[in-house]
Design a protein around this motif. Structure first.
Motif, PDB file in Angstrom:
ATOM      1  N   ARG A  77       0.822  -1.189   0.000  1.00 53.33           N
ATOM      2  CA  ARG A  77       0.000   0.000   0.000  1.00 53.33           C
ATOM      3  C   ARG A  77       0.866   1.253   0.000  1.00 53.33           C
ATOM      4  N   PRO A  78       0.444   2.267  -0.758  1.00 49.14           N
ATOM      5  CA  PRO A  78       1.198   3.515  -0.769  1.00 49.14           C
ATOM      6  C   PRO A  78       0.897   4.308   0.492  1.00 49.14           C
ATOM      7  N   ALA A  79       1.834   5.146   0.884  1.00 44.19           N
ATOM      8  CA  ALA A  79       1.587   6.032   2.012  1.00 44.19           C
ATOM      9  C   ALA A  79       0.506   7.024   1.613  1.00 44.19           C
ATOM     10  N   SER A  80      -0.518   7.145   2.433  1.00 41.53           N
ATOM     11  CA  SER A  80      -1.611   8.052   2.100  1.00 41.53           C
ATOM     12  C   SER A  80      -2.415   8.350   3.350  1.00 41.53           C
ATOM     13  N   ALA A  81      -2.807   9.620   3.470  1.00 46.13           N
ATOM     14  CA  ALA A  81      -3.639  10.006   4.602  1.00 46.13           C
ATOM     15  C   ALA A  81      -5.106   9.664   4.352  1.00 46.13           C
ATOM     16  N   ARG A  82      -5.433   9.378   3.086  1.00 42.48           N
ATOM     17  CA  ARG A  82      -6.825   9.077   2.724  1.00 42.48           C
ATOM     18  C   ARG A  82      -6.935   7.630   2.252  1.00 42.48           C
ATOM     19  N   PRO A  83      -8.144   7.074   2.280  1.00 42.94           N
ATOM     20  CA  PRO A  83      -8.313   5.712   1.762  1.00 42.94           C
ATOM     21  C   PRO A  83      -7.900   5.640   0.293  1.00 42.94           C
ATOM     22  N   VAL A  84      -7.288   4.536  -0.068  1.00 44.97           N
ATOM     23  CA  VAL A  84      -6.793   4.357  -1.430  1.00 44.97           C
ATOM     24  C   VAL A  84      -7.559   3.238  -2.122  1.00 44.97           C
ATOM     25  N   ALA A 109       4.592  -3.450  -7.096  1.00 52.53           N
ATOM     26  CA  ALA A 109       4.728  -2.056  -6.665  1.00 52.53           C
ATOM     27  C   ALA A 109       4.288  -1.065  -7.734  1.00 52.53           C
ATOM     28  N   SER A 110       4.189  -1.493  -8.980  1.00 51.95           N
ATOM     29  CA  SER A 110       3.723  -0.569 -10.021  1.00 51.95           C
ATOM     30  C   SER A 110       2.355   0.013  -9.678  1.00 51.95           C
ATOM     31  N   PHE A 111       1.499  -0.794  -9.048  1.00 56.67           N
ATOM     32  CA  PHE A 111       0.176  -0.267  -8.693  1.00 56.67           C
ATOM     33  C   PHE A 111       0.293   0.779  -7.586  1.00 56.67           C
ATOM     34  N   CYS A 112       1.226   0.582  -6.653  1.00 58.25           N
ATOM     35  CA  CYS A 112       1.468   1.605  -5.639  1.00 58.25           C
ATOM     36  C   CYS A 112       1.973   2.880  -6.300  1.00 58.25           C
ATOM     37  N   GLY A 113       2.743   2.735  -7.349  1.00 51.72           N
ATOM     38  CA  GLY A 113       3.205   3.897  -8.093  1.00 51.72           C
ATOM     39  C   GLY A 113       2.070   4.627  -8.800  1.00 51.72           C
ATOM     40  N   MET A 114       0.917   3.969  -8.902  1.00 50.49           N
ATOM     41  CA  MET A 114      -0.281   4.593  -9.454  1.00 50.49           C
ATOM     42  C   MET A 114      -1.167   5.128  -8.331  1.00 50.49           C
ATOM     43  N   GLY A 115      -0.687   5.027  -7.084  1.00 49.47           N
ATOM     44  CA  GLY A 115      -1.459   5.517  -5.956  1.00 49.47           C
ATOM     45  C   GLY A 115      -2.455   4.521  -5.412  1.00 49.47           C
ATOM     46  N   MET A 116      -2.246   3.239  -5.709  1.00 48.45           N
ATOM     47  CA  MET A 116      -3.206   2.218  -5.319  1.00 48.45           C
ATOM     48  C   MET A 116      -2.545   1.151  -4.458  1.00 48.45           C
ATOM     49  N   GLY A 122      -8.182   1.835   5.591  1.00 54.14           N
ATOM     50  CA  GLY A 122      -7.380   2.568   4.625  1.00 54.14           C
ATOM     51  C   GLY A 122      -7.666   2.229   3.178  1.00 54.14           C
ATOM     52  N   ILE A 123      -8.577   1.294   2.942  1.00 56.01           N
ATOM     53  CA  ILE A 123      -8.967   0.945   1.573  1.00 56.01           C
ATOM     54  C   ILE A 123     -10.328   1.571   1.271  1.00 56.01           C
ATOM     55  N   ASP A 124     -10.434   2.157   0.087  1.00 57.67           N
ATOM     56  CA  ASP A 124     -11.700   2.737  -0.352  1.00 57.67           C
ATOM     57  C   ASP A 124     -12.560   1.620  -0.938  1.00 57.67           C
ATOM     58  N   PRO A 125     -13.606   1.199  -0.250  1.00 54.46           N
ATOM     59  CA  PRO A 125     -14.399   0.061  -0.737  1.00 54.46           C
ATOM     60  C   PRO A 125     -15.148   0.346  -2.026  1.00 54.46           C
ATOM     61  N   ALA A 126     -15.221   1.623  -2.415  1.00 50.62           N
ATOM     62  CA  ALA A 126     -15.908   1.968  -3.661  1.00 50.62           C
ATOM     63  C   ALA A 126     -14.987   1.873  -4.869  1.00 50.62           C
ATOM     64  N   ARG A 127     -13.691   1.618  -4.608  1.00 49.15           N
ATOM     65  CA  ARG A 127     -12.739   1.524  -5.722  1.00 49.15           C
ATOM     66  C   ARG A 127     -11.895   0.265  -5.572  1.00 49.15           C
ATOM     67  N   VAL A 128     -12.552  -0.859  -5.766  1.00 48.27           N
ATOM     68  CA  VAL A 128     -11.868  -2.156  -5.758  1.00 48.27           C
ATOM     69  C   VAL A 128     -11.800  -2.627  -7.198  1.00 48.27           C
ATOM     70  N   PHE A 137      -6.955   3.086 -17.375  1.00 51.65           N
ATOM     71  CA  PHE A 137      -8.190   2.355 -17.084  1.00 51.65           C
ATOM     72  C   PHE A 137      -8.540   2.403 -15.607  1.00 51.65           C
ATOM     73  N   PHE A 138      -7.534   2.309 -14.757  1.00 48.78           N
ATOM     74  CA  PHE A 138      -7.804   2.270 -13.319  1.00 48.78           C
ATOM     75  C   PHE A 138      -7.773   3.653 -12.664  1.00 48.78           C
ATOM     76  N   THR A 139      -7.396   4.694 -13.399  1.00 48.07           N
ATOM     77  CA  THR A 139      -7.290   6.008 -12.749  1.00 48.07           C
ATOM     78  C   THR A 139      -8.199   7.069 -13.355  1.00 48.07           C
ATOM     79  N   GLU A 140      -8.503   6.959 -14.654  1.00 51.41           N
ATOM     80  CA  GLU A 140      -9.282   8.018 -15.275  1.00 51.41           C
ATOM     81  C   GLU A 140     -10.710   8.035 -14.771  1.00 51.41           C
ATOM     82  N   GLY A 141     -11.136   9.231 -14.422  1.00 52.07           N
ATOM     83  CA  GLY A 141     -12.514   9.387 -13.975  1.00 52.07           C
ATOM     84  C   GLY A 141     -12.760   8.879 -12.571  1.00 52.07           C
ATOM     85  N   GLU A 142     -11.686   8.548 -11.848  1.00 50.74           N
ATOM     86  CA  GLU A 142     -11.849   7.965 -10.514  1.00 50.74           C
ATOM     87  C   GLU A 142     -11.472   8.928  -9.408  1.00 50.74           C
TER      88      GLU A 142
END
Lengths: 320, 321
Positions: B76-83, B103-110, B171-177, B316-321
């Motif tokens: 998981r990336p360091a984040s103050a908000r759910p990811v 880790a590439s997904f962590c590099g996308m903020g996920m 720390g996980i955003d359940p709306a973005r799985v 695909f995983f970041t646009e519009g999210e």
């Protein structure tokens, strides 16, 4: 004399030494080989004309992909002193600058690594600047020898020594210029450059570490070549290694039929700084998951307050 | 032999070579209920990779449907908000691959949770007990018994347990799985979306394995990853008299049938020269999806890394999210 940490002894079974073709016997032979390698005549003159090569003009940066909340993606054009240009992929994490950066060099026979693949470095708070070596092979005098080298073959028959040297110069200059370019990026910590090369890319990584004016802090190599199987005397990793003194991590697939393990072991023995060498007995010239794990742990050491070969601390770019 | 885009287009109505079992949805409602009744007993411990300021690495352990302890890499990336979190499923017969790759997904903020399929290359436990031959791969493990006994039924139930666990992690955003998988990971990804439709938002599926088993057998593509089908044919059913029985069991884990239950948006990729998971079998899966979907064809690519598809994941995983 370099300090070498290796898993080779752990792989050797004394009873299996009886059979010359056994893994143990082969490893013992690789360990025991004497290395007395002299670079070819003119080697220092060749690199003297390239070392400290800087970009011949301003870098041109263009957005390549839409940025995410975590990283930005750009194509960079680096003008070179020979009138050509190199293209490179740049990914920067969206964290406070300056950031460390990994200079990445891909293998022959494959393109530059993908954007998603390289986003892994952004996860660590590091940027990555990856040379697209195929961009160097466009237009004269770059077709011919350079294209054949980058295609990944081992047959350079019919090419003159002059053509080969010219192609080596293009590659070497691009590698050194890449390091200079990275150090000039305003977002980058110029004291925290780390090279990473796979296959032929390992030779370019060594060239950058040895000859770039920007200080390279660490070196990671996977299945380095050429090391004797390809007649590239100025890019031979065995000739470049003695000029590299940074902390290094090297991975070798013992079943590698492209980059002979004999040559890879020579590279390891000739490197001038502290080395961790990991041999994977049942892997060939391929990506190795466990080496990627080792690379990640190595970057943690060199990015998070480890020390370089000369004892100087790595830049604490993530000090909190 | 490589297919052409025109040939793929001609298969727009192809839904697979065996019918879907009549009680398919009822079967899976019962299996999901069984999975939801399991207490997962999650345990998250620091991994051998030390943390960076920007990213942490953990081993996630949980209990599966048969009481086994299962492992996933959790980054998981360091984040103050759910990811957001990407649920990552690997190819056969591998593992969750390297920490660095994930880790590439962590590099996308996920965050990313990469499951090790039991009994394959990673740390997850396989308690076995499948009826019939187990010597020739997981694809036919349990195929001579009731469908409940299949390896892949059990694994889909394990994934259902993991999906619910993941969506509830701090720390996980359940709306973005999200779901990502190639080959076996693609087949499992279809199953994850189908059996947890209330959880998954988007899925990227590349050349799915576990698809259209009867057509695989028909094409003599029952080798390499599908070798178990040929083994079972030769040793258990040499005259083909029991095909309805064992192919009927496998139909419950056929991704072409699970596809009909998928509700999330799907990005789907096929290499037209794929000699491991024949493109026609992938068509059966894609054509069975009634959700929002997009397919990308890659001429000249086989069952191999397709960098261009991986690169599409970023948008695909970041646009519009």
């Amino acid at each position: 004399m370099s300090q070498l940490e290796s898993n080779v002894c752990d792989l050797i079974d004394e009873a299996a030494l009886l059979v010359p073709s056994s893994v143990s016997a082969r490893l013992r032979a690789l360990m025991d080989r004497e290395e007395a390698r002299r670079p070819p005549d003119g080697f220092d003159d060749f690199w003297g004309g390239i070392r400290e090569a800087a970009p011949a003009g301003p870098l041109v940066r263009e957005r390549a992909l839409g940025a995410t909340p975590a990283a930005t993606y750009e194509e960079v054009r680096i003008p070179l002193a020979d009138g050509g240009a190199a293209s490179a992929r740049l990914i920067l994490p969206r964290v406070p600058a300056p950031v460390p950066i990994v200079l990445m060099f891909h293998d022959a026979g494959r393109p530059v690594r993908g954007w998603h693949h390289m986003t892994r470095f952004a996860a660590l708070g590091a940027g990555v600047l990856a040379l697209d070596a195929d961009s160097l092979a466009a237009g004269p005098p770059r077709e011919g020898a350079l294209a054949r080298i980058l295609a990944g073959g081992t047959d350079l028959a019919g090419l003159s020594a002059t053509d080969i040297a010219a192609a080596e110069a293009v590659l070497g200059r691009a590698a050194v210029a890449l390091a200079s370019a990275a150090a000039r990026l305003p977002e980058v910590d110029g004291a925290s450059l780390h090279v990473w090369g796979e296959g032929l890319g390992a030779a370019l990584a060594l060239a950058a570490a040895a000859f770039a004016p920007a200080a390279v802090a660490s070196v990671t190599l996977a299945n380095p070549r050429p090391c004797g199987e390809l007649d590239l005397p100025h890019l031979d990793a065995r000739h470049l290694a003695p000029r590299v003194f940074q902390r290094a991590l090297v991975g070798t697939g013992l079943m590698d039929a492209v980059a002979p393990p004999e040559g890879q072991f020579s590279v390891v023995k000739l490197l001038g700084g502290p080395i961790r060498h990991i041999v994977f007995p049942k892997y060939a010239h391929e990506r190795i998951n466990e080496f990627e794990n080792a690379h990640l742990a190595f970057l943690h050491t060199v990015l998070q307050g480890g020390r370089s070969a000369d004892g100087a601390p790595s830049h604490p770019s993530h000090a909190r | 032999m490589e297919m052409t885009p025109e040939q793929i287009e001609e298969l727009a109505g192809y839904r697979g070579a065996m019918p879907c079992p009549a009680d398919f949805e009822e079967f899976w409602r019962a299996r999901v209920a069984e999975a939801d009744a399991v207490a997962p007993r999650p345990q998250i411990v620091p991994a051998e990779i030390p943390p960076f300021a920007t990213c942490e690495f953990h081993d996630l352990w949980f209990t599966g449907i048969a009481g086994e302890r299962l492992h996933a890499k959790y980054l998981r990336p360091a984040s103050a908000r759910p990811v957001p979190v990407v649920m990552q499923f690997h190819g056969y017969p591998g593992s969750s691959r390297s920490w660095f790759e994930q880790a590439s997904f962590c590099g996308m903020g996920m965050a990313v949770i990469a499951l090790d399929c039991p009994g394959q290359g990673g740390a997850s436990q396989d308690v076995g007990g499948y009826p019939g031959p187990t010597v020739s791969g997981h694809v036919v493990a349990g195929a001579v018994g009731a469908p409940d006994d299949l390896y892949y039924v059990r694994l889909h139930q394990d994934i259902r347990i993991l999906m619910r666990l993941a969506a509830a992690l701090p720390g996980i955003d359940p709306a973005r799985v999200y779901v990502n998988g190639a080959s076996q990971g693609g087949g499992l990804g279809i199953g994850a979306c189908a059996l947890s439709p209330e959880i998954v938002r988007r899925a990227a599926i590349l050349y799915p394995f576990l698809s259209d088993f009867r057509m695989v057998w028909e094409l003599d593509a029952d080798e390499i990853a599908y070798e178990g089908l040929r083994y079972l044919s030769r040793w258990y059913d040499p005259r083909g008299e029991r095909m309805a029985e064992w192919m009927g069991a496998l139909a419950y884990v056929d991704a072409k049938n699970l596809a009909s239950l998928v509700r999330c948006e799907v990005l789907f990729g096929t290499g037209l020269a794929d000699g491991v998971c024949p493109p026609i079998t992938q068509c059966a899966v894609y054509n069975g999806l009634s959700c929002p979907k997009e397919r990308v064809l890659y001429p000249g690519f086989g069952h191999e890394e397709i960098q261009a598809f991986d690169d599409r994941l970023i948008a695909f995983f970041t646009e519009g999210e």
